[in-house]
Design an enzyme around this catalytic site. Structure first.
Site, PDB file in Angstrom:
ATOM      1  N   GLY A   1      25.700  22.662  26.342  1.00 20.89           N
ATOM      2  CA  GLY A   1      26.558  23.574  27.369  1.00 20.89           C
ATOM      3  C   GLY A   1      26.880  22.300  28.185  1.00 20.89           C
ATOM      4  O   GLY A   1      27.157  21.051  27.933  1.00 20.89           O
ATOM      5  N   GLU A   2      26.621  22.321  29.425  1.00 21.66           N
ATOM      6  CA  GLU A   2      26.869  21.387  30.566  1.00 21.66           C
ATOM      7  C   GLU A   2      25.521  21.406  31.512  1.00 21.66           C
ATOM      8  O   GLU A   2      25.172  22.560  32.234  1.00 21.66           O
ATOM      9  CB  GLU A   2      27.993  22.148  31.233  1.00 21.66           C
ATOM     10  CG  GLU A   2      29.128  21.150  31.972  1.00 21.66           C
ATOM     11  CD  GLU A   2      28.330  20.324  33.167  1.00 21.66           C
ATOM     12  OE1 GLU A   2      28.446  19.034  32.944  1.00 21.66           O
ATOM     13  OE2 GLU A   2      27.925  20.898  33.983  1.00 21.66           O
ATOM     14  N   SER A   3      25.279  20.148  31.385  1.00 20.94           N
ATOM     15  CA  SER A   3      23.863  20.017  32.046  1.00 20.94           C
ATOM     16  C   SER A   3      23.784  19.989  33.668  1.00 20.94           C
ATOM     17  O   SER A   3      22.673  20.676  34.145  1.00 20.94           O
ATOM     18  CB  SER A   3      23.291  18.507  31.640  1.00 20.94           C
ATOM     19  OG  SER A   3      24.041  17.729  31.817  1.00 20.94           O
TER      20      SER A   3
ATOM     21  N   CYS B   1      21.905  18.342  22.707  1.00 20.84           N
ATOM     22  CA  CYS B   1      22.883  17.832  23.595  1.00 20.84           C
ATOM     23  C   CYS B   1      22.519  18.260  25.196  1.00 20.84           C
ATOM     24  O   CYS B   1      21.808  17.432  25.693  1.00 20.84           O
ATOM     25  CB  CYS B   1      24.275  18.869  23.334  1.00 20.84           C
ATOM     26  SG  CYS B   1      25.416  17.633  23.510  1.00 20.84           S
TER      27      CYS B   1
ATOM     28  N   ARG C   1      24.640  10.392  29.661  1.00 17.48           N
ATOM     29  CA  ARG C   1      25.468  11.419  29.381  1.00 17.48           C
ATOM     30  C   ARG C   1      26.841  11.043  28.797  1.00 17.48           C
ATOM     31  O   ARG C   1      27.381   9.898  29.433  1.00 17.48           O
ATOM     32  CB  ARG C   1      25.802  12.366  30.724  1.00 17.48           C
ATOM     33  CG  ARG C   1      24.697  12.817  31.294  1.00 17.48           C
ATOM     34  CD  ARG C   1      24.841  13.666  32.535  1.00 17.48           C
ATOM     35  NE  ARG C   1      26.039  14.884  32.135  1.00 17.48           N
ATOM     36  CZ  ARG C   1      26.533  15.573  33.291  1.00 17.48           C
ATOM     37  NH1 ARG C   1      26.358  15.221  34.448  1.00 17.48           N
ATOM     38  NH2 ARG C   1      27.407  16.591  32.712  1.00 17.48           N
TER      39      ARG C   1
ATOM     40  N   ILE D   1      29.544  16.715  20.708  1.00 16.55           N
ATOM     41  CA  ILE D   1      30.473  17.265  21.546  1.00 16.55           C
ATOM     42  C   ILE D   1      30.234  16.785  22.776  1.00 16.55           C
ATOM     43  O   ILE D   1      29.225  17.063  23.578  1.00 16.55           O
ATOM     44  CB  ILE D   1      30.429  18.719  21.500  1.00 16.55           C
ATOM     45  CG1 ILE D   1      30.856  19.348  20.115  1.00 16.55           C
ATOM     46  CG2 ILE D   1      31.526  19.226  22.591  1.00 16.55           C
ATOM     47  CD1 ILE D   1      30.482  20.806  20.176  1.00 16.55           C
ATOM     48  N   ARG D   2      30.982  15.697  23.269  1.00 16.13           N
ATOM     49  CA  ARG D   2      30.443  14.765  24.623  1.00 16.13           C
ATOM     50  C   ARG D   2      29.239  14.598  24.572  1.00 16.13           C
ATOM     51  O   ARG D   2      28.297  14.889  25.537  1.00 16.13           O
ATOM     52  CB  ARG D   2      31.160  15.970  25.836  1.00 16.13           C
ATOM     53  CG  ARG D   2      32.560  15.635  25.920  1.00 16.13           C
ATOM     54  CD  ARG D   2      32.974  17.116  26.875  1.00 16.13           C
ATOM     55  NE  ARG D   2      32.895  18.198  26.425  1.00 16.13           N
ATOM     56  CZ  ARG D   2      32.084  19.301  26.922  1.00 16.13           C
ATOM     57  NH1 ARG D   2      32.066  19.354  28.055  1.00 16.13           N
ATOM     58  NH2 ARG D   2      32.197  20.260  26.166  1.00 16.13           N
TER      59      ARG D   2
ATOM     60  N   HIS E   1      24.772  19.070  17.914  1.00 11.62           N
ATOM     61  CA  HIS E   1      24.629  20.513  17.901  1.00 11.62           C
ATOM     62  C   HIS E   1      24.251  20.667  16.246  1.00 11.62           C
ATOM     63  O   HIS E   1      25.161  20.385  15.557  1.00 11.62           O
ATOM     64  CB  HIS E   1      26.067  21.226  18.276  1.00 11.62           C
ATOM     65  CG  HIS E   1      26.230  21.337  19.677  1.00 11.62           C
ATOM     66  ND1 HIS E   1      25.904  22.189  20.467  1.00 11.62           N
ATOM     67  CD2 HIS E   1      26.818  20.271  20.411  1.00 11.62           C
ATOM     68  CE1 HIS E   1      26.257  21.906  21.801  1.00 11.62           C
ATOM     69  NE2 HIS E   1      26.921  20.705  21.636  1.00 11.62           N
TER      70      HIS E   1
ATOM     71  N   GLU F   1      23.328  23.770  15.308  1.00 11.58           N
ATOM     72  CA  GLU F   1      23.427  25.306  15.401  1.00 11.58           C
ATOM     73  C   GLU F   1      24.651  25.999  14.845  1.00 11.58           C
ATOM     74  O   GLU F   1      24.770  26.912  14.548  1.00 11.58           O
ATOM     75  CB  GLU F   1      22.789  25.936  16.715  1.00 11.58           C
ATOM     76  CG  GLU F   1      23.797  25.720  17.785  1.00 11.58           C
ATOM     77  CD  GLU F   1      23.909  24.334  18.430  1.00 11.58           C
ATOM     78  OE1 GLU F   1      23.258  23.764  18.144  1.00 11.58           O
ATOM     79  OE2 GLU F   1      24.866  24.266  19.305  1.00 11.58           O
TER      80      GLU F   1
HETATM   81  N1  GLN Z   1      28.325  16.545  28.211  1.00 18.28           N
HETATM   82  C1  GLN Z   1      27.795  17.631  28.459  1.00 18.28           C
HETATM   83  C2  GLN Z   1      26.615  17.326  29.606  1.00 18.28           C
HETATM   84  O1  GLN Z   1      26.532  16.228  30.012  1.00 18.28           O
HETATM   85  C3  GLN Z   1      26.648  17.921  27.296  1.00 18.28           C
HETATM   86  C4  GLN Z   1      27.688  18.440  26.142  1.00 18.28           C
HETATM   87  C5  GLN Z   1      26.996  19.366  25.143  1.00 18.28           C
HETATM   88  O2  GLN Z   1      25.930  19.757  25.419  1.00 18.28           O
HETATM   89  N2  GLN Z   1      27.710  19.659  24.201  1.00 18.28           N
HETATM   90  O3  GLN Z   1      25.965  18.266  30.201  1.00 18.28           O
END
Ligand code: GLN
Length: 192
Positions: A51-53, A83, A103, A132-133, A168, A170
């Protein structure tokens, strides 16, 4: 809940916790979404999803979850971070693994990609990972074992009962990593 099945929590403050729940249930675990400290009671293991840390860190602070999460890990409950979840396990966040995550290391959105990762300890050959990123592990201490790499960058690691992957797994339809993790949760429960 059913007797005999491990109970695995999924941190559900933000991110793709629902996909993890589905996969965990598919490989024989009972699951619980974790949003507040009380949700941690009686868990045999925990998944911290992607997600987004930064958002997740704010949620952890708001709910006073940092210390209880550290406690869960110190007590030996397996924790899988994927992630953003890998980032949250590092030195600068929960500090449950002696490593520093970089990151967005592969670049931002444009650098989302899929790759096969040969994860040590996983039978049946390389697994498909969706990046993903994604972060990578830029530095780590001697207690951290790197168990998977992509293009020479560390993307999967273990330290004791902690397991972290920068991709990921999952969403790619390959449930072997979750199967391995649920096995770790089962063993931890029997040992407790
Ligand atoms: N780029 C996101 C972060 O730094 C992580 C991306 C992800 O969990 N798919 O939080």
């Amino acid at each position: 809940m059913s007797p005999g099945r491990p109970l695995v929590g999924v941190l559900a403050l933000q991110g793709d916790f629902a996909a993890h729940r589905r996969m965990l249930e598919g490989v024989g675990a009972d699951t619980r979404e974790v949003r507040v400290v009380a949700d941690l009671a009686g868990l045999d293991g925990l998944v911290i999803p992607g997600g987004e840390s930064t958002t997740m860190t704010l949620g952890i602070e708001r709910e006073g979850l940092a210390e209880p999460l550290r406690e869960l890990g110190r007590e030996g409950a397996p924790i899988l971070g994927s992630c953003a979840g890998l980032i949250l396990l590092d030195r600068d966040h929960l500090g449950l693994m002696d490593m520093r995550a970089e990151r967005n290391a592969f670049g931002r959105q444009v650098r989302s990609f899929e790759a096969d990762v040969d994860v040590r300890g996983l039978d049946g050959g390389p697994m498909r990972g969706v990046f993903i990123r994604a972060p990578w592990i830029a530095e780590h201490g001697p207690e951290v074992e790197i168990v998977g790499e992509v293009d020479g960058h560390a993307v999967a690691a273990r330290q004791g009962s902690m397991l972290a992957v920068s991709f990921h797994s999952e969403i790619a339809g390959d449930d072997r990593l979750h199967r391995m993790f649920v096995g770790m949760c089962e063993r931890a429960r029997l040992a407790a």
